[in-house]
Design an enzyme around this catalytic site. Structure first.
Site, mmCIF file in Angstrom:
data_model
loop_
_atom_site.group_PDB
_atom_site.id
_atom_site.type_symbol
_atom_site.label_atom_id
_atom_site.label_comp_id
_atom_site.label_asym_id
_atom_site.label_seq_id
_atom_site.Cartn_x
_atom_site.Cartn_y
_atom_site.Cartn_z
ATOM 1 N N SER A 1 1.414 3.885 1.243
ATOM 2 C CA SER A 1 1.300 2.638 2.018
ATOM 3 C C SER A 1 2.389 2.618 3.095
ATOM 4 O O SER A 1 3.334 3.414 3.049
ATOM 5 C CB SER A 1 1.495 1.462 1.058
ATOM 6 O OG SER A 1 1.749 0.262 1.771
ATOM 7 N N TYR B 1 4.953 -4.366 -5.264
ATOM 8 C CA TYR B 1 4.104 -3.454 -4.480
ATOM 9 C C TYR B 1 4.980 -2.473 -3.697
ATOM 10 O O TYR B 1 4.728 -1.263 -3.684
ATOM 11 C CB TYR B 1 3.217 -4.262 -3.538
ATOM 12 C CG TYR B 1 2.155 -3.448 -2.829
ATOM 13 C CD1 TYR B 1 0.965 -3.102 -3.467
ATOM 14 C CD2 TYR B 1 2.335 -3.023 -1.519
ATOM 15 C CE1 TYR B 1 -0.010 -2.359 -2.819
ATOM 16 C CE2 TYR B 1 1.364 -2.277 -0.858
ATOM 17 C CZ TYR B 1 0.186 -1.956 -1.517
ATOM 18 O OH TYR B 1 -0.773 -1.218 -0.864
HETATM 19 P P1 NAD Z 1 -9.316 -2.931 -3.023
HETATM 20 O O1 NAD Z 1 -8.721 -4.066 -3.747
HETATM 21 O O2 NAD Z 1 -10.507 -3.151 -2.144
HETATM 22 O O3 NAD Z 1 -9.646 -1.739 -4.027
HETATM 23 C C1 NAD Z 1 -8.802 -1.379 -5.080
HETATM 24 C C2 NAD Z 1 -9.587 -0.552 -6.085
HETATM 25 O O4 NAD Z 1 -8.748 -0.251 -7.209
HETATM 26 C C3 NAD Z 1 -10.794 -1.324 -6.633
HETATM 27 O O5 NAD Z 1 -11.869 -0.420 -6.817
HETATM 28 C C4 NAD Z 1 -10.281 -1.806 -7.984
HETATM 29 O O6 NAD Z 1 -11.299 -2.065 -8.916
HETATM 30 C C5 NAD Z 1 -9.441 -0.592 -8.395
HETATM 31 N N1 NAD Z 1 -8.533 -0.921 -9.489
HETATM 32 C C6 NAD Z 1 -7.439 -1.698 -9.462
HETATM 33 N N2 NAD Z 1 -6.907 -1.801 -10.701
HETATM 34 C C7 NAD Z 1 -7.682 -1.050 -11.523
HETATM 35 C C8 NAD Z 1 -7.659 -0.760 -12.923
HETATM 36 N N3 NAD Z 1 -6.742 -1.272 -13.729
HETATM 37 N N4 NAD Z 1 -8.628 0.043 -13.426
HETATM 38 C C9 NAD Z 1 -9.585 0.560 -12.621
HETATM 39 N N5 NAD Z 1 -9.666 0.320 -11.305
HETATM 40 C C10 NAD Z 1 -8.718 -0.473 -10.766
HETATM 41 O O7 NAD Z 1 -8.132 -2.360 -2.145
HETATM 42 P P2 NAD Z 1 -8.022 -1.143 -1.122
HETATM 43 O O8 NAD Z 1 -7.412 -1.673 0.106
HETATM 44 O O9 NAD Z 1 -9.278 -0.356 -1.031
HETATM 45 O O10 NAD Z 1 -6.899 -0.314 -1.880
HETATM 46 C C11 NAD Z 1 -7.014 1.029 -2.268
HETATM 47 C C12 NAD Z 1 -5.634 1.650 -2.301
HETATM 48 O O11 NAD Z 1 -5.105 1.683 -0.978
HETATM 49 C C13 NAD Z 1 -4.615 0.870 -3.126
HETATM 50 O O12 NAD Z 1 -3.769 1.773 -3.793
HETATM 51 C C14 NAD Z 1 -3.844 0.104 -2.087
HETATM 52 O O13 NAD Z 1 -2.571 -0.243 -2.500
HETATM 53 C C15 NAD Z 1 -3.827 1.104 -0.964
HETATM 54 N N6 NAD Z 1 -3.546 0.587 0.372
HETATM 55 C C16 NAD Z 1 -4.349 -0.334 0.969
HETATM 56 C C17 NAD Z 1 -4.047 -0.755 2.245
HETATM 57 C C18 NAD Z 1 -4.886 -1.758 2.991
HETATM 58 O O14 NAD Z 1 -4.478 -2.176 4.081
HETATM 59 N N7 NAD Z 1 -6.037 -2.159 2.499
HETATM 60 C C19 NAD Z 1 -2.941 -0.257 2.918
HETATM 61 C C20 NAD Z 1 -2.146 0.680 2.281
HETATM 62 C C21 NAD Z 1 -2.464 1.106 1.012
#
Ligand code: NAD
Length: 253
Positions: free
Chosen positions: A145, A158
């Protein structure tokens, strides 16, 4: 030829959190490059499954909560039963909990740290053991991130977890490069997913964030496909312990 190095034909990738957001786009991107997908999700991942099958690749759902004690072993077992091999792991699943540091609860701290960091480490360990059994290396991609590099605000756990993801990426690369295992990370910028819904709905924060993204827009999940395929493929065989930012220039600012 170099473009052949990017092909993933016949490879098998585990992608956690494959039902939505960045995990869904990464799973589809890897499948577009030729991989079959063992997708991990707590619920149905029908949309992802249909998109992958439409590409002529196989999709196998491993349905579980990553916080269940035996999850890493069950994931490897599930992928092996379905495909008989594992070549790529994408540690994508993650959560975020927002609160002022003065109010931040232990419950939120544990949930975020366990999901984003502990699970990522122990799943990597379990998959690396399988890579060693197979004897031909493998690829691990951790989703880091901007908060792997910056402090952020109101997201203490986080930031701690994603800073930890960068450290774990480096130490695992140090220990496992000799086995032909590449451990790297992708650091997405501000992307349009559920994870950032609260930020995008907050007019002030939304405007602040947009104003410092040189590309002038939020990222889309599809923006990660190129970096994911690169790090999953032979094209990155000499890249170890590095985080590629896909952030519209945010960190360059
Ligand atoms: P999101 O909330 O849309 O998706 C997160 C996914 O993780 C979902 O499929 C959720 O069900 C799964 N998940 C969470 N806890 C779980 C558990 N205990 N068991 C099984 N599955 C679980 O969010 P996203 O933005 O797609 O995030 C994906 C990754 O990218 C994360 O690690 C997030 O921190 C990272 N990220 C996102 C952004 C952003 O701007 N969206 C930026 C940097 C990093």
């Amino acid at each position: 030829m170099v473009l052949d190095d990017f092909k993933l034909d016949g490879k098998v990738a585990i992608v956690t959190g494959c039902n939505t957001g960045l995990g869904q786009a990464i799973a589809i991107g890897l499948a577009e490059a030729g991989a079959h997908i063992a997708g991990v999700a707590r619920r149905d991942a029908t949309e992802t499954k249909e998109a992958i099958q439409a590409l002529g690749r196989q999709f196998h759902l491993i349905r579980l909560d990553l916080l269940e004690p035996d999850a890493p072993r069950r994931i490897v077992q599930g992928a092996m039963e379905a495909f008989g091999q594992i070549d790529i792991l994408v540690n994508n699943a993650g959560i975020i909990r927002r609160n002022d540091a003065l109010e931040y609860t232990e419950e939120d701290w544990d949930a975020v740290m366990n999901t984003n960091l502990k699970v990522l480490f122990f799943l990597s360990q379990e998959v690396a053991k399988q890579f060693l059994r197979q004897g031909r290396g493998g690829k691990i991609i951790n989703i880091a991130s901007m908060l792997s590099f910056q402090g952020g605000i109101r997201i203490a756990a986080y930031t701690a977890s994603k800073s930890g993801v960068l450290g774990i990426t480096r130490i695992l690369a140090n220990e496992w490069a000799k086995y032909g295992i590449n451990v790297n990370a992708i650091a997405p910028g501000y992307m349009e997913t559920n994870n950032t819904l609260a930020l995008r709905q907050d007019e002030k924060r939304n405007a602040e964030i947009l104003s410092r993204i040189p590309a002038g827009r939020w990222g889309k999940p599809e923006d990660l496909k190129g970096a994911a395929v690169f790090l999953a493929s032979a094209a990155s065989n000499y890249v170890h312990g590095y985080a590629i930012a896909v952030d519209g220039g945010w960190l360059a600012r």
